[in-house]
Write a protein that holds these residues in place. Sequence first.
Motif, short mmCIF file in Angstrom:
data_model
loop_
_atom_site.label_atom_id
_atom_site.label_comp_id
_atom_site.label_asym_id
_atom_site.label_seq_id
_atom_site.Cartn_x
_atom_site.Cartn_y
_atom_site.Cartn_z
N LEU A 463 16.20 85.55 -11.67
CA LEU A 463 17.39 86.31 -12.04
C LEU A 463 17.79 87.30 -10.95
CD1 LEU A 463 16.55 86.96 -15.80
CD2 LEU A 463 18.23 85.35 -14.90
N LEU A 464 16.84 88.11 -10.49
CA LEU A 464 17.17 89.12 -9.48
C LEU A 464 17.42 88.48 -8.11
CD1 LEU A 464 14.86 92.13 -10.40
CD2 LEU A 464 17.27 91.79 -10.94
N ASP A 465 16.77 87.36 -7.83
CA ASP A 465 17.07 86.66 -6.59
C ASP A 465 18.52 86.20 -6.57
OD1 ASP A 465 14.91 86.82 -4.87
OD2 ASP A 465 13.92 85.01 -5.63
N GLU A 466 19.01 85.71 -7.71
CA GLU A 466 20.40 85.26 -7.79
C GLU A 466 21.37 86.45 -7.69
OE1 GLU A 466 21.77 82.19 -7.77
OE2 GLU A 466 19.73 81.52 -7.35
N VAL A 467 20.99 87.58 -8.29
CA VAL A 467 21.82 88.78 -8.19
C VAL A 467 21.92 89.21 -6.72
CG1 VAL A 467 21.94 91.25 -8.71
CG2 VAL A 467 21.41 89.62 -10.53
N HIS A 468 20.78 89.19 -6.03
CA HIS A 468 20.77 89.59 -4.61
C HIS A 468 21.66 88.66 -3.78
CE1 HIS A 468 19.05 90.19 -0.51
NE2 HIS A 468 19.16 91.44 -0.90
N LYS A 469 21.62 87.37 -4.05
CA LYS A 469 22.48 86.41 -3.35
C LYS A 469 23.95 86.71 -3.61
CE LYS A 469 19.14 82.59 -3.56
NZ LYS A 469 18.81 81.33 -4.27
N GLU A 470 24.26 87.07 -4.86
CA GLU A 470 25.64 87.39 -5.22
C GLU A 470 26.14 88.61 -4.44
OE1 GLU A 470 29.29 86.94 -7.10
OE2 GLU A 470 27.59 85.57 -7.08
N VAL A 471 25.28 89.62 -4.31
CA VAL A 471 25.66 90.82 -3.53
C VAL A 471 25.91 90.43 -2.08
CG1 VAL A 471 24.91 93.09 -2.70
CG2 VAL A 471 24.39 92.38 -5.06
N ARG A 472 25.03 89.60 -1.53
CA ARG A 472 25.13 89.23 -0.12
C ARG A 472 26.35 88.34 0.18
NH1 ARG A 472 23.41 93.17 1.05
NH2 ARG A 472 21.26 93.73 1.55
N LYS A 473 26.94 87.75 -0.84
CA LYS A 473 28.20 87.02 -0.62
C LYS A 473 29.31 87.97 -0.21
CE LYS A 473 27.33 83.38 -4.07
NZ LYS A 473 27.75 82.88 -5.42
N LYS A 474 29.20 89.22 -0.67
CA LYS A 474 30.26 90.21 -0.44
C LYS A 474 29.88 91.25 0.61
CE LYS A 474 32.28 88.33 -4.08
NZ LYS A 474 32.18 88.91 -5.40
N VAL A 475 28.62 91.64 0.63
CA VAL A 475 28.18 92.75 1.50
C VAL A 475 26.93 92.31 2.26
CG1 VAL A 475 27.41 95.15 1.60
CG2 VAL A 475 29.07 94.45 -0.14
N ALA A 476 27.01 92.35 3.59
CA ALA A 476 25.88 91.92 4.44
C ALA A 476 24.82 93.02 4.55
CB ALA A 476 26.40 91.57 5.84
N PHE A 477 23.60 92.61 4.87
CA PHE A 477 22.52 93.55 5.17
C PHE A 477 22.96 94.45 6.34
CE2 PHE A 477 18.67 94.63 7.62
CZ PHE A 477 17.91 95.25 6.63
N ALA A 478 22.65 95.73 6.26
CA ALA A 478 23.07 96.68 7.30
C ALA A 478 21.94 96.93 8.30
CB ALA A 478 23.51 97.99 6.66
N HIS A 479 22.09 96.40 9.52
CA HIS A 479 21.11 96.65 10.58
C HIS A 479 21.42 97.96 11.31
CE1 HIS A 479 19.14 92.70 10.37
NE2 HIS A 479 20.36 92.21 10.13
N LYS A 480 22.71 98.36 11.28
CA LYS A 480 23.13 99.59 11.95
C LYS A 480 24.31 100.18 11.19
CE LYS A 480 26.06 97.03 15.21
NZ LYS A 480 26.35 96.78 16.63
N ASP A 481 24.69 101.38 11.56
CA ASP A 481 25.79 102.07 10.87
C ASP A 481 27.10 101.28 10.97
OD1 ASP A 481 24.08 104.09 10.18
OD2 ASP A 481 24.90 105.58 11.56
#
Length: 526
Positions: A463-481
């Motif tokens: 469940l939470l893995d799918e939620v995380h994937k859904e977030v990443r469809k819209k917002v990428a991981f932030a490596h820098k500001d």
Amino acid sequence: MTTSKKIFFFGEDHLTAGLALGLARGTIQGQISEKARKKIRASYEVVAHIVDQGQPVYGINTGFGPLCTIKISKAETKILQTNILQSHSVGVGTPIETEIAKLMLILKVHSLAQGYSGIAETTLDRIIWHIDNDAIPIVPSQGSVGASGDLAPLSHLFLPLIGLGKVRYIRKLISTAQLHRIYGLEPLELGPKEGLALINGTQFIAAHAVMVIDKMHASLTHADIIGAMMIEGLQGSVKPFFKELHELRPFKGNSHVATRIRFLLEDSEIMQDHIDCERVQDPYSLRCIPQVHGASRNAWLHLKELLEIELNSVTDNPIIINEELTISGGNFHGQPLAMALDYACLAASELGNISDRRIYLALEGNSTGVPKLLMKDTGINSGYMILQYTTAALASENKGLCFPASADSIPTSLGQEDHVSMGSISGRKALQVLENVEKILAIELLTAAQAFEFRKPMKSGVLLDEVHKEVRKKVAFAHKDRVFSEDIEKGIDMIKDRSIILTVQKTMKRNKLKMNCPYELEFEEY
């Protein structure tokens, strides 16, 4: 192939917040049956008889409020009803949302159609016409004290019946006169008591409460899902969510939240990875999620129960029981919902308050593997530091909005109405707080997703893995500001469109998963 809409019978069927929203959003069709129409006609005829007999009955052939001792002649009773709509249309401020105004129309029809208000069938049919054709009156947000009914907003709501006021029609603001020209309609001539029946009532308060129920329900669910993701990201303990603990203090909300968190964390590699770690206990913002979210959920349930009574009540004045009995009472007084809305306002604020604390906790860098400020290369980068400033500001603003409006009363109507509920303000404030909570939860969603990422390649439960994937469809991981306000806007959109909740629901259905909480139906249906 088209399917016919579900039919709701005004004045007969049992109305809930969910059904009211279905009527407002066009998924349910509202009608008045012949059985209800007979009661409506009978009540109207009682009023006509009272006028013919000349016996003084408040609001039918007397003035209003402190003018209740002034007798009105039979010839002037109709003028009286038109005048009351005009004289009481004194609202100010930004107009309420169109959906809330439409809900007011729906709730008023359901109340009047019960046959205790002396309203004419033609008047109810015209109101239903406005609902069905999405010609929704413009209603200012300020001016009601929430007793003797929501007089000012309801007066504005029904000005179009007599050819006055403005409506929103096909996404445009037009005058009622323009609307009438488009459809060849004429203003109605209100009969005795009709004006008073229209503007007495708690429909402004109740319509806001319907929206509070809907928005708060989603916020509660989001808070549980995002809180569980934060537990994963910070590798919190699952033990505080064990049913053995909550059976010893069996509040419904607490048990429900604890069950849901356990369900979301089930089969998580991340949780298994630190099962034998040396940390004894987590900070309260993680450990006490069932107690805090659960208390807010109990407040939601309380409001839902009271609102359902109100939605199916007759709240105008006077009430026409039969030819022998009319009662000038106080069913229009908004206190029952005002106090519950203030309670819900506080409960919603607390969801944002604890969410802000979890965001702060995630930034501290005290969880192994998760860097300070949720970014490895800090110094040149500020990471997620300033996002928490925004949630702190929103949480603080909410605290200021939590002063209970129902604790205040200012006499009106020259002292005739010497105690008022201020419930209209309770409803407006509760929605303001929930708007802020949605923003706080959006920021926690981004923060939790960032912390979650540092646990890779370990997986959470499905469940939470799918939620995380859904977030990443819209917002990428932030490596820098970067310009984080753009991320926040996308997060707010995910909260508002409820895509996170839908992701969990779809994943559960696909994997044939069931939560199995004894209180699930109470908290998931409204």
